[in-house]
Structure formats: C-alpha cells, structure tokens
Design an enzyme around this catalytic site. Structure first.
Site, PDB file in Angstrom:
ATOM      1  CG  ASP A 160      12.405  18.875  22.447  1.00 54.72           C
ATOM      2  OD1 ASP A 160      12.220  20.049  22.781  1.00 54.72           O
ATOM      3  OD2 ASP A 160      11.900  18.372  21.432  1.00 54.72           O
ATOM      4  NE  ARG A 166      16.972  24.038  18.389  1.00 62.45           N
ATOM      5  CZ  ARG A 166      15.825  23.523  17.966  1.00 62.45           C
ATOM      6  NH1 ARG A 166      14.741  24.264  17.937  1.00 62.45           N
ATOM      7  NH2 ARG A 166      15.752  22.263  17.573  1.00 62.45           N
ATOM      8  CG  HIS A 202      16.420  17.891  14.157  1.00 63.56           C
ATOM      9  ND1 HIS A 202      16.215  18.518  12.942  1.00 63.56           N
ATOM     10  CD2 HIS A 202      15.741  18.630  15.077  1.00 63.56           C
ATOM     11  CE1 HIS A 202      15.468  19.585  13.128  1.00 63.56           C
ATOM     12  NE2 HIS A 202      15.157  19.686  14.423  1.00 63.56           N
ATOM     13  CB  SER A 224       4.727  24.778  15.411  1.00 64.14           C
ATOM     14  OG  SER A 224       6.128  24.851  15.469  1.00 64.14           O
ATOM     15  CG  HIS A 260       6.848  19.886  16.377  1.00 61.16           C
ATOM     16  ND1 HIS A 260       8.132  20.341  16.371  1.00 61.16           N
ATOM     17  CD2 HIS A 260       6.079  20.948  15.988  1.00 61.16           C
ATOM     18  CE1 HIS A 260       8.152  21.613  16.002  1.00 61.16           C
ATOM     19  NE2 HIS A 260       6.918  22.013  15.773  1.00 61.16           N
TER      20      HIS A 260
END
Ligand code: HAX
Length: 440
Positions: free
Chosen positions: A378, A332, A323, A247, A277
């Site tokens: 995620d 995160r 990843h 992005s 993504h």
C-alpha cells in the site's frame, strides 16, 4: 438439471479435472494416512495475538514467505512478469487467472480463450445497475461494492444446482462458473461506483474486444495505454496473498458453509474495507499528501524523519509500513517502485515515495515496535494511481477488491474441488484458558 459449460472453457475444465483428481488423492492421504501427525504446537500468545504464525488452512494458489514475499503458484512477481504472456509491459490479467487456477503458464491462445470468456460475461444484470445507481454517493465505495457483488447472487449456478442431483465431487464446476462471472462483472460494478460517486454518472460499456484491464480502464474513463498497463500490474500483484489475510480467509470461511461465491466474496470485501487491511492504501495516500504539504516537493531526509516521528508520537501508525507476515520490503512495493521509475521518472509524488523508503524503515527500527519496518504494497499504489489522475483515494480499496476477487474465487473453486469441510475452530473462555495454564 445438467450443468452446461461454455465451449470456451472446455479445455480449462479438462485441465482442472485432471489436476483435481491427483490433488484429491494427496488430500485423502493427508487425512487418512497422516491425519495424526502434528506439524506445530500452538502457543497461547498465538491465540491472543490473532493466530499469527499458526498454520490453519490448505491453499493452492499462492504462498507468502516472510523472507521472500509472495509466490503465485511458485513464481515470484518478477518470474510472472517474464514468463506470462503480456501486452505492453505487464502480463495479461487473464494469464494470471489461468496460472492461479491451473498452476500452469498459459499459451497466448489459452489467454485469448480466457479473455473471450470473461468478455462474454462482463455485462451486469439490470437490477444490479439500478441498485448501484440508487446508492447515495456518500456511502463508502467499498459498501457499494460489497452490495453490488451480493446482488449478483441470483445468477449463482452453485445455488441453483446445490439442491439438484449434482454430486459433491462436481461442486467445483458451478463454483468455477460463478467465479468467472464474478471476476468478469466486478470491473463494471467498480466503474459504475467510480463514475457515479465522482464523475458524470456516464459509464462506457465493457469493451468485448479488449482484455479485462483495458476494458476496465476504459469504463473508468481513461484512454491511456500506460494506465491500462498500471491496472494490469495493480490487479496482478494484489490478486492473492496466501490464504490467511482477512479478505481471503473471510471468503474461505463463509464459503465453507457452502455459500455461493457472491455471498462469500461480499463478506470478504467487508473485511478488505478495514483500515488495517485494504483500506490502508486510502490512508496511505492521505498521509503522503499531508507529508508533501508539510515538507514540500523536494524535502530533506531529516524533514521526512521528523514528520514520521510526529505521526508516531501522536499515537498513529505509518500507513503502508509493516506487515503481519513479511519481514522484508514487500516485493509488490518493489514492483511498483520499478514501474514508477520507468513510467514516471520525474514525478514528485512517486519520488517522495522512493525517498520515504530510504528514510522510514530506519525511524521505525529506532522506535523498536514494528516487527517489520519496511514498506508493504500500500505504500506505493495510491501514489501511482494519483499520478495517473485517479485521485479519489477512497476508491482505491475498490481497485484492490476488483483484483482480490481473482484469488478469493480461485481458492473457493479449489476448496469445493478438494471437498474441504465446514470450518469450525474451537474457542476457550479466558477463565478456562487461565486454568489450563495454571495446571501446566
Ligand atoms: N507504524 C507504527 N507502528 C507500527 C507499524 C507502523 N507502520 N506497524 C506495526 N507497528 C506497531 C504495532 O502497532 C504494534 O504496536 P503495539 O504493540 O503498541 O500494538 C507493534 O508495532 C507490533 O506490531 P507488528 O507485530 O509488527 O504488526 P502486526 O502484525 O500486529 O500488524 C499491520 C501488521 C500491517 C496491521 C501493522 O504493521 C500496521 O498497522 N501497519 C500500518 C497499516 C498498514 O499499512 N496496513 C496494510 C497492511 C498490508 C495489507 O494487508 N494490505 O491490505
């Protein structure tokens, strides 16, 4: 035509003006004094494997270290949480925006200035609302978001000034104006998509006395300060992840053709909508709910491992794990794990996420394919949203898009400030590359 800046952001402008001047000097030196210095050799496998590990951009906002994780302007997530002004348990989104733009920790009054500025820009033009209201609810929310953002382009200050007498050196000023507009308006676009697609099509107005996250939470339909806190955490940790992710990179490439922020970020959002993504958070919750259905609320580790192996043997990846850059559990993910531990200690779904974190890395290590067997961002976000009642998982990437608008906009402002050129890498045909190899 002269460019008018809002009185709220005159201080921000002068801070940026000062910082840009010194950074421009550095870029100038890199270009002219050190222009021929080689920093790495490119291997063919890097070209074939999607440019992994290849340095291709200069970026100011964040750095991703494979062994440490993300640092926003040099600060880890924990440092941001302890140093940035906060409300309830999490820093204001406005504080994160200030940090990314300037590299400085804002004071309470600077955060309030940013809050007021964004609140004053948070209303949508009529045609954007009408267009969103006419979309079929069967259209994926990310497609609706991308079009909603594109429709804001008629307000672009950059587009208006590009053909006027504005100097290249000043391009960042209308870019900043457009970027603040995008960041301020995208929550309302997302809220309309949410209320239209899943609820009663009634959307509250932005709350100009609240901060961005709280106003967004209210527009989505929540009256819950813990949910606003979750939104602040979510938006802050998703807002930027160095420059190379799909992005951010797409936004940067489109912006390098001197497109305005709305066209550039709309393109970036289309990249975010891909399952490798941003769409992974949607897939992740789906996978987790299926796991729960199959193994129950309180499964054994072995039952989870068996289900993971079944997913792998059917040729699928485990969403939320692995990843392209990171080689550790994503900080995160860890920040969300801690938040869930504090806010929802008895929540079965969040506890299942925590148990998966104990089990899945070992199974992936045994399979031996994934370079990083650990959870990424995620793996947790969907479970948290679901537990707070936001259960529509095909909306999750829209939340990601609201957040990523911050990093992508700030990067474009800096791209224009540092007068980066059109991006145009070379390509070779397979035959030519094979011939080059034979000669070597
Ligand atoms: N489950 C099973 N296999 C996996 C895996 C996973 N979670 N992650 C990687 N692998 C496999 C790859 O499919 C690849 O297999 P092949 O050689 O057969 O193609 C192999 O391991 C090597 O891949 P890699 O080098 O470790 O990973 P990549 O850099 O190619 O891809 C991905 C990184 C994130 C796309 C990958 O780990 C993946 O598909 N993960 C699951 C989807 C996901 O969680 N995506 C979100 C990523 C975070 C993000 O950007 N969010 O927006």
């Amino acid at each position: 035509m002269l460019f008018q800046i809002s009185r709220n952001i005159t201080e921000l402008h002068s801070i940026l003006e000062h910082k840009i001047a010194s950074r421009l000097e550095q870029v100038h030196r890199l270009k002219y004094t050190y222009g021929s210095v080689k920093i790495e050799d490119i291997k063919i496998e890097q070209i074939v494997k999607g440019m992994r590990g290849m340095t291709t951009q200069l970026t100011e906002t964040s750095m991703l270290d494979p062994e440490y994780g993300i640092r926003f302007r040099g600060l880890s997530i924990e440092e941001c949480q302890s140093k940035l002004p906060k409300k309830y348990t999490q820093p204001y989104v406005e504080a994160m925006i200030w940090l990314l733009l300037t590299g400085e920790i804002p004071s309470e009054s600077q955060v309030e200035t940013m809050r007021k500025e964004l609140a004053s820009r948070s209303f949508l033009p009529m045609h954007t609302e009408e267009m969103l209201n006419s979309m079929p609810t069967s259209l994926h929310p990310m497609s609706q978001l991308s079009m909603g953002v594109l429709s804001l382009g008629h307000r672009s200050q950059f587009d208006k000034l590009y053909n006027s007498s504005i100097k290249k050196k000043a391009y960042w000023k209308p870019m900043l104006d457009d970027g603040l507009d995008l960041i301020a308006k995208i929550p309302k676009i997302a809220a309309i998509i949410y209320r239209n697609t899943y609820k009663d099509r009634i959307v509250r107005k932005p709350d100009s006395s609240a901060d961005l996250a709280e106003s967004f939470g209210r527009m989505l339909g929540w009256d819950d300060k813990n949910f606003y806190d979750l939104l602040k955490l979510y938006i802050n940790i998703h807002c930027d992840h160095e420059a190379g992710n799909v992005s951010a990179h797409t936004t940067h490439v489109v912006g390098s053709a001197l497109c305005d922020i709305f066209k550039s970020y709309s393109a970036g959002l289309n990249g975010l909508a891909g399952p490798l993504h941003g769409l992974a958070n949607q897939e992740c919750l789906g996978w987790l709910l299926n796991l729960k259905e199959n193994v129950g609320d309180y499964p054994t580790d072995q039952a989870i491992a068996d289900y993971v192996k079944k997913t792998l043997s059917s040729g699928n990846v485990i969403p939320g794990y692995g990843h392209a850059v990171l080689r550790i559990p994503d900080p995160r993910f860890i920040a969300q794990l801690k938040f869930a531990g504090q806010m929802l200690p008895n929540n079965a779904l969040c506890n299942l996420v925590a148990q998966c974190y104990k089990v899945i890395p070992q199974v992936l290590k045994e399979q031996g394919k994934a370079k990083n067997p650990f959870p990424n961002v995620d793996a947790h976000s969907g479970a948290l949203m679901y537990s707070f009642g936001l259960v529509e998982n095909d909306f999750y990437t829209v939340l990601f898009g609201v957040s990523r608008a911050i990093g992508c906009s700030v990067n474009l402002v800096w791209d224009r400030a540092l007068m980066f050129p059109l991006e145009r890498p070379d390509g070779l045909t397979i035959t030519t590359m094979s011939e080059v190899c034979k000669k070597k």
